[in-house]
Design an enzyme around this catalytic site. Structure first.
Site, PDB file in Angstrom:
ATOM      1  NE  ARG A  69      -4.315  -1.385   1.928  1.00 43.78           N
ATOM      2  CZ  ARG A  69      -5.224  -1.681   2.838  1.00 43.78           C
ATOM      3  NH1 ARG A  69      -4.956  -1.462   4.116  1.00 43.78           N
ATOM      4  NH2 ARG A  69      -6.391  -2.179   2.502  1.00 43.78           N
ATOM      5  CE  LYS A 115     -17.692 -18.023   9.804  1.00 38.37           C
ATOM      6  NZ  LYS A 115     -17.976 -17.115  10.926  1.00 38.37           N
ATOM      7  N   GLY A 170      -7.136  -9.174   1.082  1.00 40.92           N
ATOM      8  CA  GLY A 170      -5.912  -9.515   1.806  1.00 40.92           C
ATOM      9  C   GLY A 170      -5.336 -10.888   1.507  1.00 40.92           C
ATOM     10  N   GLY A 213     -11.722  -4.666   2.181  1.00 38.40           N
ATOM     11  CA  GLY A 213     -13.163  -4.434   2.311  1.00 38.40           C
ATOM     12  C   GLY A 213     -13.709  -3.552   1.202  1.00 38.40           C
TER      13      GLY A 213
HETATM   14  C1  3PG Z   1      -8.484  -2.088   5.189  1.00 37.94           C
HETATM   15  O1  3PG Z   1      -7.378  -2.528   5.559  1.00 37.94           O
HETATM   16  O2  3PG Z   1      -9.367  -2.796   4.684  1.00 37.94           O
HETATM   17  C2  3PG Z   1      -8.700  -0.606   5.262  1.00 37.94           C
HETATM   18  O3  3PG Z   1      -7.537   0.059   5.592  1.00 37.94           O
HETATM   19  C3  3PG Z   1      -9.853  -0.253   6.165  1.00 37.94           C
HETATM   20  O4  3PG Z   1      -9.559  -0.558   7.486  1.00 37.94           O
HETATM   21  P1  3PG Z   1     -10.763  -0.727   8.529  1.00 37.94           P
HETATM   22  O5  3PG Z   1     -11.489  -1.994   8.147  1.00 37.94           O
HETATM   23  O6  3PG Z   1     -10.141  -0.777   9.899  1.00 37.94           O
HETATM   24  O7  3PG Z   1     -11.683   0.455   8.357  1.00 37.94           O
END
Ligand code: 3PG
Length: 389
Positions: free
Chosen positions: A34, A191, A344, A367
């Site tokens: 990132r 899941k 991820g 996310g």
């Molecule tokens: C992530 O790693 O998905 C983003 O940086 C958002 O982080 P968060 O889910 O803690 O808001």
């Protein structure tokens, strides 16, 4: 949407929201993907003659208080090495901060500010008052309506998209809005429940949906097979059946593996046994797809015009359960299709099987990538549209 690359930033105070939320261990950044992705934006702002401020969250600290465990210092150390200009950390910045043209001031973790997560208006206005131009470049946090990703943009004199955000939106749009067909999506992970809306949304647009990992187990059970002690969600079997019927009514399918790799325990040393999907025993746990299934999926991937990949198809952290994910990664790497990977675990697989430079686009979003796949409008993007109109 206004783009930062089109703006004159000479002498301007530019506040860039990046997603610098990276893993840190013993004060050192352990995965810099990132950070690397954010560098071109910061460099462009510097090249345009701006006084640059950069802000991000890191982790999920208790809001409203300083916690050294979540400090941006390791990120600042990284940026100081990567950029050829002075870089410093500002711990107190909300009431004003000195920043000169040609230097980069990194704000301490925005989640140390009370009101960040609930998009507090007073906090947003304080941030907005620090800059002439606010740049939203944090695609990975674009699904959060927080003060630093949304509220600040509503109050800043100018709010624009940074090049990374613009590039992410373009790549995802290319894959989903007007894709070269067939469009194949591979959705793995543990899941169904966490990815139900993704599966629903994708099953309505893709030509072929491939499920893997624990998600596939629920589909295997829905097809009437024993899944033994495997992770699966009994209450989502009807949902899985509906998704399959929906895909089939559109001339597609959600294929279930014909062979699987099982073990009796979840451990790095567990012995892997190959079984036909209809031979899974009561004490078996399914940890990967078998070679026949992997070959069938590789064929589907080979014929794709566009590939969207989110989630491994097995427990690839353990090599004996990684062959399925490895075969999929290879098929994506060999494909001439436009391919996009995000999330991820997916990026860990991309790294493990060393295909990063063979995927057309790798998203920095976890996310946010999933919410885009769900067809949702990301709050930060909605704000930029409002400000650009
Ligand atoms: C992530 O790693 O998905 C983003 O940086 C958002 O982080 P968060 O889910 O803690 O808001």
């Amino acid at each position: 949407i206004i783009n930062m690359s089109d703006l004159d930033l000479q002498g301007k105070r530019v506040l860039i929201r990046e997603d610098l939320n990276v893993p840190v261990s013993n004060g050192v950044v352990t995965s810099d993907a990132r950070l690397r992705a954010s560098l071109p934006t910061i460099e462009l702002a510097l090249a345009k003659g701006a006084a640059v401020m950069v802000m991000s969250h890191l982790g999920r600290p208790t809001e409203g208080e300083y916690n050294s465990e979540f400090s941006m210092q390791p990120v600042v150390d990284y940026l100081a090495k990567a950029l050829s200009c002075p870089v410093r950390l500002a711990t107190d910045y909300l009431d004003g901060v000195e920043v000169a043209v040609g230097e980069v001031v990194v704000f301490e973790n925005v989640r140390f500010n009370k009101g960040e997560k609930k998009n507090d208006e007073a906090l947003s206005k304080k941030m907005a008052a620090l800059c002439d131009v606010y740049v939203m470049d944090a695609f990975g946090t674009a699904h959060r309506a927080e003060a630093s990703t949304n509220g600040v943009g509503l109050h800043a004199p100018i709010a624009c998209a940074g090049p990374l955000l613009a590039q992410e939106l373009e790549a995802l749009g290319k894959a989903l809005d007007n894709p070269a067909r067939p469009l194949v999506a591979i959705v793995g992970g543990s899941k169904v429940s966490t990815k139900l809306t993704v599966l629903e949304s994708l099953s309505g647009i893709v030509d072929q949906l491939v499920v893997g990992g624990g998600i596939a187990n629920t589909f295997i059970a829905a097809a009437g097979h024993n899944v033994g002690k495997s992770l699966y969600e009994a209450d989502l079997i009807d949902e899985a059946k509906r998704l399959v019927a929906n895909a089939q009514s559109r001339g597609g399918d959600i294929p279930v593996p014909t062979d699987v790799v099982v073990a009796g325990e979840f451990s790095p040393t567990a012995a892997a046994t190959l079984k036909a999907v209809n031979e899974v025993g009561d004490s078996d746990m399914i940890f990967d797809i078998g070679p026949d299934s992997a070959e069938a999926l590789a064929k589907i991937i080979e014929s794709a015009g566009t590939i969207v990949w989110n989630g491994p198809v097995g427990v690839f952290e353990f090599d004996q359960f990684g062959e399925g994910t490895k075969r999929i990664a290879q098929a994506i790497a060999d494909s001439k299709a436009f391919s996009i990977a995000g999330g991820g675990d997916t990026l860990a697989a991309v790294d493990k099987y060393d295909i990063a430079d063979k995927v057309s686009y790798i998203s920095t979003g976890g996310g946010a990538f999933l919410e885009f796949l769900e067809g949702k409008e990301l709050p930060a993007v909605a704000m930029l549209k409002q400000r650009g109109a």
